[in-house]
Design an enzyme around this catalytic site. Structure first.
Site, PDB file in Angstrom:
ATOM      1  N   PHE A 164       0.864  -1.184   0.000  1.00 32.28           N
ATOM      2  CA  PHE A 164       0.000   0.000   0.000  1.00 32.28           C
ATOM      3  C   PHE A 164       0.895   1.227   0.000  1.00 32.28           C
ATOM      4  O   PHE A 164       1.639   1.464   0.947  1.00 32.28           O
ATOM      5  CB  PHE A 164      -0.954   0.050   1.204  1.00 32.28           C
ATOM      6  CG  PHE A 164      -1.851   1.264   1.117  1.00 32.28           C
ATOM      7  CD1 PHE A 164      -2.998   1.243   0.351  1.00 32.28           C
ATOM      8  CD2 PHE A 164      -1.508   2.453   1.756  1.00 32.28           C
ATOM      9  CE1 PHE A 164      -3.802   2.381   0.215  1.00 32.28           C
ATOM     10  CE2 PHE A 164      -2.302   3.593   1.631  1.00 32.28           C
ATOM     11  CZ  PHE A 164      -3.450   3.547   0.862  1.00 32.28           C
TER      12      PHE A 164
ATOM     13  N   ASP B 159       9.429   3.025   2.079  1.00 36.05           N
ATOM     14  CA  ASP B 159       8.198   3.774   2.371  1.00 36.05           C
ATOM     15  C   ASP B 159       7.893   3.594   3.853  1.00 36.05           C
ATOM     16  O   ASP B 159       7.327   2.588   4.271  1.00 36.05           O
ATOM     17  CB  ASP B 159       7.047   3.280   1.494  1.00 36.05           C
ATOM     18  CG  ASP B 159       5.750   4.059   1.766  1.00 36.05           C
ATOM     19  OD1 ASP B 159       5.696   4.807   2.766  1.00 36.05           O
ATOM     20  OD2 ASP B 159       4.796   3.901   0.982  1.00 36.05           O
TER      21      ASP B 159
ATOM     22  N   LYS C  40       2.213  10.770   7.391  1.00 37.28           N
ATOM     23  CA  LYS C  40       1.338  10.512   8.543  1.00 37.28           C
ATOM     24  C   LYS C  40       1.775  11.266   9.805  1.00 37.28           C
ATOM     25  O   LYS C  40       1.462  12.437   9.929  1.00 37.28           O
ATOM     26  CB  LYS C  40       1.214   9.001   8.756  1.00 37.28           C
ATOM     27  CG  LYS C  40       0.443   8.353   7.583  1.00 37.28           C
ATOM     28  CD  LYS C  40      -0.207   7.031   7.917  1.00 37.28           C
ATOM     29  CE  LYS C  40      -1.233   6.649   6.862  1.00 37.28           C
ATOM     30  NZ  LYS C  40      -0.738   5.805   5.789  1.00 37.28           N
TER      31      LYS C  40
HETATM   32  C1  LIG Z   1      -0.895   5.862   4.331  1.00 36.76           C
HETATM   33  C2  LIG Z   1       0.237   5.418   3.495  1.00 36.76           C
HETATM   34  C3  LIG Z   1       0.556   6.069   2.289  1.00 36.76           C
HETATM   35  C4  LIG Z   1      -0.291   7.176   1.710  1.00 36.76           C
HETATM   36  O1  LIG Z   1      -0.416   8.276   2.547  1.00 36.76           O
HETATM   37  P1  LIG Z   1      -1.583   9.356   2.280  1.00 36.76           P
HETATM   38  O2  LIG Z   1      -1.238  10.480   3.209  1.00 36.76           O
HETATM   39  O3  LIG Z   1      -2.878   8.690   2.623  1.00 36.76           O
HETATM   40  O4  LIG Z   1      -1.499   9.728   0.844  1.00 36.76           O
HETATM   41  C5  LIG Z   1       1.683   5.654   1.604  1.00 36.76           C
HETATM   42  N1  LIG Z   1       2.436   4.638   2.058  1.00 36.76           N
HETATM   43  C6  LIG Z   1       2.140   3.968   3.190  1.00 36.76           C
HETATM   44  C7  LIG Z   1       3.024   2.862   3.644  1.00 36.76           C
HETATM   45  C8  LIG Z   1       1.019   4.317   3.942  1.00 36.76           C
HETATM   46  O5  LIG Z   1       0.706   3.640   5.038  1.00 36.76           O
END
Ligand SMILES: *Cc1c(COP(=O)(O)O)cnc(C)c1O
Length: 424
Positions: free
Chosen positions: A157, A242, A271
């Protein structure tokens, strides 16, 4: 007018006519149905707790998917935001602002890199990494123009943009949104041999979550990231972590990569970087990587704004100087110990890393959704990952007593479900 159901009427938090049902009715009518929220309408939050419009209290064990690692309305973050609100909030990057240098200096220093490219949402940080990796492949590695590929992991994700969903394996996220962006190769998560087989002379990067959050808090084998590091070094490929969800304390360390001693070429944060107040994200890497971006090639109106800078710098200071990492580790120990009790009938597996847990429940016992509904009825907010997995990610400010109470509720829901399965 005079009708409190109309869109003209301001929904006041002190208006007793606006009940949970009214809010949900209006939301269902006037908002797109791109989410299916639990039937809880939150009006206030403090620390690890929220209160709904009818005055019911809930322990927040989701913490905004880790955007609220420091809790709701953390006083240090509120003070930083309030101070900045009294000065200047937005300048655009057409000019410098006096929160910018302190922010990028603190954030790059936190992970031992040279440079930061600030954006807003996590998806934008991922998009930044994709563009930078491709540009690096053409300008530095010498990949023929238009041929760069990026290796990604199954079950990933990384966000919701058209390019990012192009390499999602989630049919919900992917289906019906093509044509898709080419240039990605997906291999199974946790399988370094598959990555090795997929990389080659045109590979720009391996993009991976050090722990897969949305997939259900999946922790890869301990040699996975070290082997990716070796492969990337050998094949001259960027390793991009990520850490939008796994970073900033969620696994008990600043970056989840630290657990295996691996230093990626780039970190993506988001986040919690905005302190639960604003969307703040960033790509953090050395000059030899981020240096490929020249003026005009990438950016964002809001990226690096002074309010975001004030919050981001405060988050970095809190992680480095505050009790939060130590608290996160202590909470992680509580969760690790308690989750052992949850094994047994109906629970297929549990995983924890820091204060972050995934619990796979037997789908014949309950769906993840049903578990979360039952938890909400007991005053605990959590969210299912896929299928029958629930994920727990409490804010680091939760007391051990409250966390234990929350875990008691999880145990009680499992006991209830086993009892009704047994009597059925
Ligand atoms: C939440 C998340 C994203 C995307 O972040 P948004 O602020 O919702 O665009 C990307 N990578 C990971 C691992 C995430 O958990």
């Amino acid at each position: 007018m005079g009708d409190n159901r109309g869109p003209d009427r301001r929904v006041g938090d002190d208006d007793p006519a606006i009940s949970t049902t009214d809010h949900i009715g209006l939301a269902e009518t006037h908002s797109a149905h791109n989410y299916d929220p639990l039937p809880v309408v939150i009006a206030e939050g403090e620390g690890a707790w929220v209160t709904d419009v009818e005055g019911r209290h809930y322990l927040d064990l989701l913490a905004g998917y880790s955007a609220l690692n420091f809790g709701h309305r953390n006083p240090e973050l509120l003070a930083a935001a309030q101070w900045q609100l009294g000065r200047v909030t937005l300048t655009s990057r057409a000019f410098y602002n006096d929160r910018f240098a302190p922010f990028v200096t603190a954030l790059s220093g936190m992970v031992g890199k040279d440079q930061v490219l600030p954006m807003n949402t996590g998806a934008e940080a991922v998009e930044t990494a994709i563009k930078v990796a491709r540009r690096w492949a053409y300008d530095v590695k010498g990949v023929p123009d238009g041929e760069a590929t990026i290796v990604v992991a199954g079950g990933n994700f990384h966000g919701r943009t058209t390019t990012i969903i192009s390499f999602s394996e989630d049919p919900e996220a992917y289906t019906g949104f093509g044509p898709y962006t080419p240039g990605f190769r997906t291999v199974p998560y946790g399988d370094a041999d598959a990555v090795e087989a997929a990389v080659g002379p045109t590979t720009a990067a391996v993009l991976v979550e050090p722990v897969q959050g949305e997939a259900g808090v999946l922790v890869p084998p301990p040699d996975y990231l070290p082997r990716l590091r070796e492969i990337c070094d050998r094949e001259r490929v960027l390793l991009i972590a990520d850490e939008v969800q796994s970073g900033l304390g969620r696994t008990g360390t600043i970056a989840a990569c630290e657990h295996t001693g691996v230093e990626p070429d780039a970190y993506l944060f988001g986040k919690a970087l905005g302190g639960g107040v604003l969307p703040v994200s960033a790509m953090v890497a050395n000059e030899e990587v981020l240096g490929v971006v020249r003026p005009g090639q990438h950016g964002s109106t809001f990226g690096g704004n002074p309010l975001a800078g004030a919050l981001g710098s405060t988050v970095v200071r809190m992680l480095r100087e505050g009790p939060y990492l130590a608290d996160a580790r202590a909470l992680g120990e509580v969760m690790r110990t308690r989750l052992k009790e949850f094994g047994g009938a109906g629970v297929l597996a549990t995983r924890t890393i820091g204060p972050w847990a995934g619990i796979d429940v037997d789908p014949s016992l309950a769906s993840g959704r049903e578990l979360c509904e039952r938890l909400a009825a007991r005053g605990v907010l959590a969210k299912e990952a896929h299928g029958s997995t629930i994920r727990l990610s409490p804010p680091f400010v939760v007391s051990e007593e409250d966390l234990n109470w929350g875990l008691d509720q999880v145990a009680a829901v499992l006991t209830d479900l086993r009892a009704s399965a047994g009597s059925a």
